[in-house]
Design a protein around this motif. Structure first.
Motif: not given
Ligand code: ATP
Ligand code: SF4
Ligand code: MG
Lengths: 339, 315
Positions: A92, A95, A111, B214, B217-218, B220-221, B223, B225, B229-230
């Motif tokens: 993470a 990324r 989003n 996805r 996640r890409s 780098g947040l 899990e 968050v 949040k998303h």
């Protein structure tokens, strides 16, 4: 197994023998894939729909849902560490920072609940010791860099207020916000109108030159390869069948599948001209033929092709093909006739 | 925003008129003579006629309706045939009790149902998910009255921890009020929590598959968050819609729960009124429920509106 370490003395990313499958299917969706990318270089991965391009990219980003996906072999060294065996936290931290990705679906990748400025600022805040204000300033700067007109006003827009092309620009801005060393672009233009496609491609190229980021450009379109690629890896049914510099592969294609692709290059103006003119069908994961996976569609196929998997073999420095008939005779061409 | 609310209200008004006409007419068509019910033992013609005159039961139905609707607009819903109290006064007494029960039940349902739904979606296919689903399914299939009675037997009769019935207003003694209400609210809340959990779960499963998750996640947040949040932020939209639809279930559940715990609330008022053919009360109560239903939906619409940027820019 072929390794192109000699053509890339100090690669940024070195994927070796990547093999993965889904629990729902018996065969490997990606089967022994190896390639490497040097700093600042563009590698194109080209192949028909379903050949495993996205899955390969997602596995490098640690974004494949596991299960059902399962990586059964291989390594992917990036910054000296194996991406495939990295603890979640460490992954993470990379990324969106050292390594970023833009996706095939610009319409749904942002989003809908948050303003685009905030979505870009979020990735900056995640990886850099900055204040909210500084992150927002960076978001604005990035919107400018991806040439979104009136960026200041756009900062507070929601995704639905933007067109597909604009959304993909936002995705690019987000991906490049932390100056990644590697950008993976998974068919970034496939979902867009033709005129927009060219613009986005041009934008990615310009930004890559400016920032010096390495790029893995995934596409099914040889036109795109010719336009942006330094090197190209041709994928068929989960395997790389030919790999080399774009010039080498275009001037002297060595794998019958690549030949087939060449004779069916879709013109940039016709999206429906996808790579469909090779007769026959791509085998599904459950019906993979033994030996060469291209054999059922290959005009040069013989009994020995089904006996063993032809290894990816160097034909000239940096140019390799996985075909027992390679190097093909100079006269060989794809006539579309399958015996 | 304001114009949106006004537009919603404009739709609500004809709805209310239709509903009120419907209940009014339905009552008149239904068998049973209210005059007879009122007269009790005295069944001679003169007495019945007197009652009919007094309560305007002889007037044409539309005149009766207009008189009633006119009164309702002024806050006068008539007089209870049974207790001789104004209907508005009765409702004013009983409604707060039920609102307290409902609010406490909803809070309990939220506290249990939403985190359970989110977690079981995130942990889909794991032991936790299975157990949560079994619990939810039991919550749905165990009847309220059974759970209520068991709780009374255990907590009140055997352990003597909480009162088995009764009601104390929170304005008089908040602690005691909580004591009397917590069990019924729990019974009602857990039933709702089960529904809420299953809907939260399916809403979350939908958004967790979304491309923007996805993307999150890409970036780098972490899990947490990504999920809260998303994903959850977007699952809220269907959850809000769902919660508004739960109102019917909530009301039906409240009627039953109030019977079990003998709470003098709205539900008990409805039941008593229907059994004694106390028409004015029934009409008032149904009208009140309809208003409540429309209000809840209006609130849900406003919340939906506030949560959904797409709506905001369309209007
Ligand atoms: N979640 C999944 N479960 C099972 N199979 C999957 C899953 N995702 C992908 N696959 C399979 O893996 C194979 C490769 O898919 P992938 O998405 O990588 O193709 P692609 O090369 O990106 O194609 P396209 O050009 O259409 O994007 C396909 O056969 C697909 O059916
Ligand atoms: S190995 Fe045989 S079947 Fe495969 S591409 Fe070469 S010639 Fe065709
Ligand atoms: Mg793909």
């Amino acid at each position: 197994m072929h390794s192109d370490a000699d053509s890339n003395p100090s690669p940024l990313l070195a994927v070796d023998n990547l093999t993965l499958r889904f629990s729902s299917a018996s065969g490997n969706v990606v089967d022994g894939v190896s390639f490497s990318v040097s700093p600042g270089e563009t590698l194109c991965i080209v192949g028909e729909s379903g050949c495993g391009k996205s899955v390969t990219a997602l596995s490098l980003m640690g974004l494949l849902p596991m299960p059902p996906a399962q990586i059964t072999a291989g390594s992917a060294m990036f910054d000296g560490k194996d991406l495939l065996r990295m603890p979640r936290r460490e992954m993470a931290a990379i990324r969106g920072n050292r390594m970023a990705m833009i996706f095939q679906e610009p319409m749904t990748s942002l989003n809908p609940a948050y303003r685009i400025g905030d979505q870009i600022a979020e990735v900056v805040l995640r990886h850099r010791p900055v204040t909210r204000k500084q992150a927002r300033a960076r978001a604005l700067e990035m919107l400018d860099r991806v040439k979104i007109p009136a960026a200041v006003k756009r900062l507070d827009d929601y995704p639905h207020q933007l067109s597909g092309g604009m959304r993909q620009r936002v995705m690019i801005a987000m991906a490049l916000a932390n100056d990644p060393a590697l950008l993976i672009a998974d068919e970034p233009t496939t979902a867009l109108d033709v005129t927009i496609q060219a613009q986005i491609l041009q934008l990615i190229r310009t930004l890559q030159e400016e920032t010096g980021t390495a790029l893995i450009m995934i596409t099914h379109d040889l036109g795109v390869v010719a336009e942006v690629g330094d090197r190209v890896a041709v994928m068929y049914a989960g395997r790389i069948v030919e790999q080399g510099s774009v010039d080498d592969v275009f001037i002297d294609p060595q794998h019958p599948y690549t030949l087939g692709l060449m004779s069916s290059i879709p013109s940039l103006s016709k999206r429906e001209g996808r790579l469909t003119t090779i007769p026959g069908m791509v085998p599904t994961v459950d019906t993979m033929p033994p030996g060469c996976r291209f054999a059922p569609r290959c005009p040069f196929a013989g009994a020995e092709c089904k006996a063993a998997v032809p290894p990816l073999t160097d034909l000239s420095p940096g140019h390799a093909a996985a075909c027992i008939r390679a190097p093909l005779e100079a006269e060989a061409h794809f006539d579309g006739a399958v015996a | 925003m304001l114009s949106y609310i006004l537009r919603r209200l404009a739709i609500a008004i004809p709805t209310l008129i239709l509903v009120s006409m419907f209940i009014f007419t339905l009552q008149k068509i239904l068998p049973g003579d209210p005059a007879l019910a009122l007269a009790g033992e005295e069944r001679d013609a003169a007495a019945l006629e007197f009652i009919r005159e007094k309560y305007k039961l002889n007037d044409p139905i539309y005149e009766q309706y207009l008189a009633w609707a006119g009164g309702a607009l002024k806050g006068d819903l008539g007089i209870s045939l049974r207790t001789n109290q104004p209907v508005t006064e009765l409702i004013g007494q009983k409604l707060p009790v039920t609102i307290q029960l409902a609010v406490m039940a909803i809070i309990i349902a939220f506290i249990i149902g939403i985190p359970m739904g989110v977690l079981s979606a995130v942990k889909k296919g794991t032991v936790f998910d299975y157990i949560a689903n079994i619990v939810a399914l039991s919550g749905l299939s165990i009847p309220n009255f059974w759970l209520g009675i068991m709780l009374i037997l255990l907590v009140s009769v055997n352990l003597g921890w909480l009162p088995a019935s009764g009601y104390v207003s929170p304005f008089i003694d908040p602690l005691r009020s909580l004591e009397t209400m917590i069990m019924p609210a729990f019974v009602l809340g857990t039933a709702l929590a089960a529904t809420l959990m299953r809907h939260t779960r399916s809403a979350m499963l939908g958004v967790l598959r979304a491309d923007y998750v996805r993307t999150a996640r890409s970036k780098g947040l972490g899990e947490t968050v990504v999920v809260i949040k998303h994903a959850f932020r977007n699952a809220l939209l269907p959850i809000v819609t769902m919660t508004a639809l739960l109102f019917g279930e909530l009301l039906a559940g409240a009627v039953l729960t109030e019977q079990i715990f003998t709470i003098p609330g709205f539900g008990k008022l409805i039941v008593d009124a229907v059994f004694t053919r106390d028409y004015a009360v029934v009409q008032g109560v149904v009208l009140c429920t309809a208003v409540g239903y429309l209000l809840i939906n209006l609130v849900a619409d406003i919340v939906y509106f506030l949560l959904n940027p797409r709506m905001r820019s369309v209007l």
